[in-house]
Design a protein around this motif. Structure first.
Motif, PDB file in Angstrom:
ATOM      1  N   ILE A 146      37.829  87.727   1.115  1.00 62.33           N
ATOM      2  CA  ILE A 146      38.117  86.315   0.835  1.00 62.33           C
ATOM      3  C   ILE A 146      39.347  85.859   1.601  1.00 62.33           C
ATOM      4  O   ILE A 146      39.360  84.765   2.162  1.00 62.33           O
ATOM      5  CB  ILE A 146      38.267  86.094  -0.683  1.00 62.33           C
ATOM      6  N   THR A 147      40.381  86.676   1.650  1.00 57.61           N
ATOM      7  CA  THR A 147      41.587  86.288   2.392  1.00 57.61           C
ATOM      8  C   THR A 147      41.323  86.198   3.890  1.00 57.61           C
ATOM      9  O   THR A 147      41.955  85.400   4.576  1.00 57.61           O
ATOM     10  CB  THR A 147      42.746  87.269   2.127  1.00 57.61           C
ATOM     11  N   PHE A 186      39.503  82.667   4.322  1.00 55.88           N
ATOM     12  CA  PHE A 186      40.359  81.505   4.098  1.00 55.88           C
ATOM     13  C   PHE A 186      41.828  81.869   4.318  1.00 55.88           C
ATOM     14  O   PHE A 186      42.607  81.879   3.364  1.00 55.88           O
ATOM     15  CB  PHE A 186      40.186  80.984   2.663  1.00 55.88           C
ATOM     16  N   SER A 241      44.460  78.905   3.339  1.00 55.70           N
ATOM     17  CA  SER A 241      44.447  78.316   1.999  1.00 55.70           C
ATOM     18  C   SER A 241      44.430  79.348   0.888  1.00 55.70           C
ATOM     19  O   SER A 241      44.255  79.002  -0.272  1.00 55.70           O
ATOM     20  CB  SER A 241      43.222  77.408   1.851  1.00 55.70           C
ATOM     21  N   CYS A 242      44.625  80.603   1.204  1.00 53.37           N
ATOM     22  CA  CYS A 242      44.515  81.682   0.228  1.00 53.37           C
ATOM     23  C   CYS A 242      45.903  82.105  -0.238  1.00 53.37           C
ATOM     24  O   CYS A 242      46.797  82.340   0.568  1.00 53.37           O
ATOM     25  CB  CYS A 242      43.780  82.843   0.866  1.00 53.37           C
ATOM     26  N   VAL A 300      43.124  85.799  -6.806  1.00 58.21           N
ATOM     27  CA  VAL A 300      43.409  84.979  -5.632  1.00 58.21           C
ATOM     28  C   VAL A 300      43.229  83.508  -5.998  1.00 58.21           C
ATOM     29  O   VAL A 300      42.435  83.166  -6.876  1.00 58.21           O
ATOM     30  CB  VAL A 300      42.489  85.391  -4.451  1.00 58.21           C
ATOM     31  N   THR A 301      43.985  82.646  -5.327  1.00 57.26           N
ATOM     32  CA  THR A 301      43.879  81.204  -5.506  1.00 57.26           C
ATOM     33  C   THR A 301      43.542  80.591  -4.160  1.00 57.26           C
ATOM     34  O   THR A 301      44.192  80.885  -3.159  1.00 57.26           O
ATOM     35  CB  THR A 301      45.200  80.614  -6.039  1.00 57.26           C
ATOM     36  N   LEU A 302      42.506  79.737  -4.146  1.00 59.64           N
ATOM     37  CA  LEU A 302      42.114  79.027  -2.937  1.00 59.64           C
ATOM     38  C   LEU A 302      42.411  77.547  -3.119  1.00 59.64           C
ATOM     39  O   LEU A 302      42.193  76.985  -4.194  1.00 59.64           O
ATOM     40  CB  LEU A 302      40.626  79.223  -2.650  1.00 59.64           C
ATOM     41  N   SER A 333      39.020  73.884   3.008  1.00 57.51           N
ATOM     42  CA  SER A 333      40.217  74.691   2.780  1.00 57.51           C
ATOM     43  C   SER A 333      41.406  74.025   3.459  1.00 57.51           C
ATOM     44  O   SER A 333      41.279  73.437   4.532  1.00 57.51           O
ATOM     45  CB  SER A 333      40.014  76.114   3.295  1.00 57.51           C
TER      46      SER A 333
END
Length: 158
Positions: free
Chosen positions: A71-72, A75, A78-79, A86-88, A96
């Motif tokens: 995921i990182t 994004f 925006s990660c 994790v926060t997006l 993003s």
């Protein structure tokens, strides 16, 4: 005769006043309905995009053995990594973005249950946790059979 015609003009004036009052009330009701419809349309768009983002994130969580690094990498701008997951960050169009342009926030919270199962929650908020738009909870099972580079279970067959 003059008295009779002035009575008619007074009656006409009263009819005009009532007609104007009626049309102004109807237009006020129609304007309120139009504003409510616009707000409902915006909320529906937000919910639809939130569901799409949450389902996409859930698919990543279920299909990927180690979802956080993946995921990182998807994004990078925006990660934000947190202790729980994790926060997006997303802008008004659900693209993003950086924290300066953020309108929506998606928190992906992971909690391992055992060696093979991980529970997760995906929560989408509007503007720094002011309003929760959508929440999706689930669990992923990580099988014991390792996957090769092509994503196939087991080893290579000759």
């Amino acid at each position: 005769m003059k008295k009779h015609s002035s009575c008619r003009s007074g009656l006409l004036l009263m009819e005009l006043i009532f007609s104007i009052l009626f049309f102004s009330l109807v237009s006020a009701v129609c304007l309120q309905l139009f504003v409510k419809a616009c707000i409902l349309g915006q909320e529906t768009k937000e919910l639809d995009m939130a569901v799409r983002c949450a389902v996409s994130a859930a698919e990543l969580l279920e299909k990927t053995g180690e979802p956080l690094p993946y995921i990182t990498s998807l994004f990078p701008e925006s990660c934000v990594l947190t202790e729980e997951g994790v926060t997006l960050l997303f802008d008004a169009e659900f693209h993003s973005c950086t924290s300066a342009e953020m309108v929506y926030q998606m928190d992906i919270l992971l909690s391992p249950e055992d060696e093979q199962t991980t529970s997760w929650s995906i929560i989408l908020y509007k503007e720094h946790h002011t309003r929760e738009i959508y929440r999706l909870d689930g669990a992923s099972y990580r099988g014991l059979v390792p996957r090769d580079a092509a994503g196939q279970k087991g080893g290579s067959s000759a």
